[in-house]
Write an enzyme that holds these catalytic residues in place. Structure first.
Site, PDB file in Angstrom:
ATOM      1  N   ASP A 144       0.425  -5.247  -0.543  1.00  0.00           N
ATOM      2  CA  ASP A 144       0.835  -5.827  -1.840  1.00  0.00           C
ATOM      3  C   ASP A 144       0.378  -7.196  -2.172  1.00  0.00           C
ATOM      4  OD1 ASP A 144       2.366  -6.810   0.123  1.00  0.00           O
ATOM      5  OD2 ASP A 144       4.143  -7.143  -1.147  1.00  0.00           O
ATOM      6  N   SER A 158       5.353 -11.079  -5.279  1.00  0.00           N
ATOM      7  CA  SER A 158       5.357  -9.691  -4.063  1.00  0.00           C
ATOM      8  C   SER A 158       4.799  -8.780  -5.127  1.00  0.00           C
ATOM      9  CB  SER A 158       6.699  -9.662  -3.505  1.00  0.00           C
ATOM     10  OG  SER A 158       6.523  -8.703  -2.711  1.00  0.00           O
ATOM     11  N   ASP A 172       2.922  -8.583   2.785  1.00  0.00           N
ATOM     12  CA  ASP A 172       3.770  -8.509   3.709  1.00  0.00           C
ATOM     13  C   ASP A 172       4.187  -7.035   3.791  1.00  0.00           C
ATOM     14  OD1 ASP A 172       5.336  -8.211   1.198  1.00  0.00           O
ATOM     15  OD2 ASP A 172       6.687 -10.119   1.709  1.00  0.00           O
ATOM     16  N   ASP A 229       0.993 -10.355  -1.705  1.00  0.00           N
ATOM     17  CA  ASP A 229       1.170 -11.307  -0.877  1.00  0.00           C
ATOM     18  C   ASP A 229       1.133 -10.885   0.479  1.00  0.00           C
ATOM     19  OD1 ASP A 229       3.638  -9.889  -0.975  1.00  0.00           O
ATOM     20  OD2 ASP A 229       4.800 -11.898  -0.554  1.00  0.00           O
TER      21      ASP A 229
END
Length: 460
Positions: free
Chosen positions: A250, A106, A254, A252
């Site tokens: 970011d 993340s 999300d 990933d």
């Protein structure tokens, strides 16, 4: 270097010693534990798991280890390759898979990676299931398949495009209004998979896109957490390009943060506020965010005559409360939008499509829209932990000291004062105590944070 084992998965730094970092052996061990848990949950034998990864440098190695381990357990693997967390979540559902693993750390820097674990709904595991997996890993309680029963590995391309189609089919995504607005934006995808997904979505919506750090090579040009202090490059480019606003995700994809046309921060806390304002203006319903999120969501929700509730920090906790209260939108103040009409997971693509629809219909500039919301300021700080610190005892002392105030202890300690609040909690993903404050000015939020840094130090 670190290895953090939690109910949401395993996260650590690459290299170093086994059990102290995310080494190949640790990746195999926890993938095997997850696979064994899946087999315990199912009576059928033909199990399948969706795998996807962000663009960080170690992703291919960890993904390969995880995939081969699951195959060794007799579980079929569908590998999406470079993907996003919400894309993998959606794929689990669309493929009717039994689970999913996202290889991503993340917002953590490039030396980190992690295994994020999903159930058969494409949602993060609850505490009970997470604990079971950790116990399996502790006991090395694995049973691998014989040669004729090995799983099958399949690569499947094009899932980001399917994800985009799912977003475009949402009823409240106003494609016509967005196209008519002729928006121009700058995108900072921190050289990860958002550089694939976000420009592709914008193209479908007729939005002109100026790319900044959109090459998915895993070499993050700045700290990948989308906070103001890390976003000077996009702030300058938005102004230079005369863009309507800037978009930051970011690694990933999300978390969604926005930059106004003058280079100022829209504020990641206000991403959810704006999207909720739009949705609640169309459909009446409740909202949920976590205890560390801004009061602004509560204010906007009540403006629309609906009810707001706060959950413990952690996506699984937000989702659980959203289901319980039948919330129509929710998420976290870190820019994570959860829109059940799509799926129960934080999704920057969904958030961006809703925000664009809102901005297009409002006929306002990004800055004017931001200025239309209640004015709160947050300060986000942290204290590094050491083995000598008994965090639970520290938080208990603070809760006792401030017991005459409005105190919530379902997740750390949150103290609600009349015009401001402070939330102190152990991080689930890093060896730190997080200190979040909110007040009516940045100065008072910062001063409140400094005050409680001292309070914590006095309790150690």
């Amino acid at each position: 270097m670190a290895l953090i084992k939690s109910i949401s998965g395993i996260r650590g730094t690459i290299g170093g010693s086994v059990n102290d970092n995310l080494t190949p052996i640790d990746a195999v061990k926890f993938a095997a534990a997850y696979g064994m848990w899946l087999k315990q949950q199912n009576t059928k034998t033909n199990l399948s798991v969706i795998i996807g990864r962000d663009a960080r440098i170690s992703g291919d190695m960890i993904s390969s280890l995880v995939s081969k381990t699951l195959i060794g357990l007799g579980i079929n693997v569908v590998d999406l390759g470079l993907s996003t967390t919400p894309t993998v979540e959606i794929a689990v559902s669309l493929e009717a898979a039994d689970g999913g693993i996202i290889i991503t750390a993340s917002h953590n820097p490039k030396q980190w990676n992690a295994l994020k674990l999903l159930n058969n709904k494409g949602e993060f595991l609850n505490a009970e299931h997470g604990e079971t997996i950790l116990k399996i890993a502790e006991k090395d309680a694995y049973q691998f398949a014989e040669v004729d029963d090995l799983g099958i590995y399949t690569e499947k391309e094009g899932y980001i495009a399917k994800h985009i189609d799912e977003v475009l089919n949402l009823e409240l995504v106003d494609i016509d209004a967005i196209k008519k607005a002729n928006f121009k934006v700058v995108v900072d995808a921190v050289n990860s998979t958002g550089g694939i997904a976000i420009p592709a979505l914008l193209e479908k919506l007729g939005v002109e896109c100026v790319k900044l750090y959109c090459e998915p090579n895993g070499h993050f040009p700045h700290n990948p957490e989308p906070l103001k202090e890390h976003l000077t490059d996009i702030s300058e480019l938005v102004v230079k390009e005369g863009a309507d606003f800037g978009i930051v995700v970011d690694p990933d994809v999300d978390r969604l943060a926005l930059v106004c046309e003058d280079g100022s921060m829209f504020g990641e806390e206000y991403t959810l506020v704006a999207c909720a304002d739009y949705v609640l203006g169309k459909i009446k319903g409740n909202t949920v965010s976590n205890l560390s999120s801004s009061r602004a969501l509560r204010d906007v929700t009540e403006k629309h005559g609906a009810s707001y509730q706060a959950s413990a920090v952690g996506e699984v906790n937000v989702v659980e409360l959203m289901k319980k209260t039948e919330a129509i939108i929710g998420g976290e103040g870190n820019g994570g939008i959860i829109y059940p009409e799509s799926h129960y997971g934080r999704d920057s693509l969904v958030g961006l499509a809703l925000f664009l629809s809102h901005l297009a219909n409002s006929k306002m500039s990004c800055k004017a829209l931001r200025d239309s919301y209640p004015v709160y300021f947050m300060s986000k700080n942290k204290i590094e932990l050491t083995p000598q610190i008994n965090v639970d005892a520290v938080l208990e002392k603070i809760a006792t000291k401030f017991r005459k105030e409005d105190v919530t202890t379902i997740d750390g300690v949150k103290i609600n004062f009349e015009k401001e609040w402070v939330h102190l909690r152990k991080s689930n993903t890093e060896p730190i105590i997080r200190i979040y404050t909110e007040s009516s000015s940045q100065d008072s939020a910062d001063r409140l944070a400094i005050r409680f840094v001292d309070e914590i130090k006095n309790c150690i």
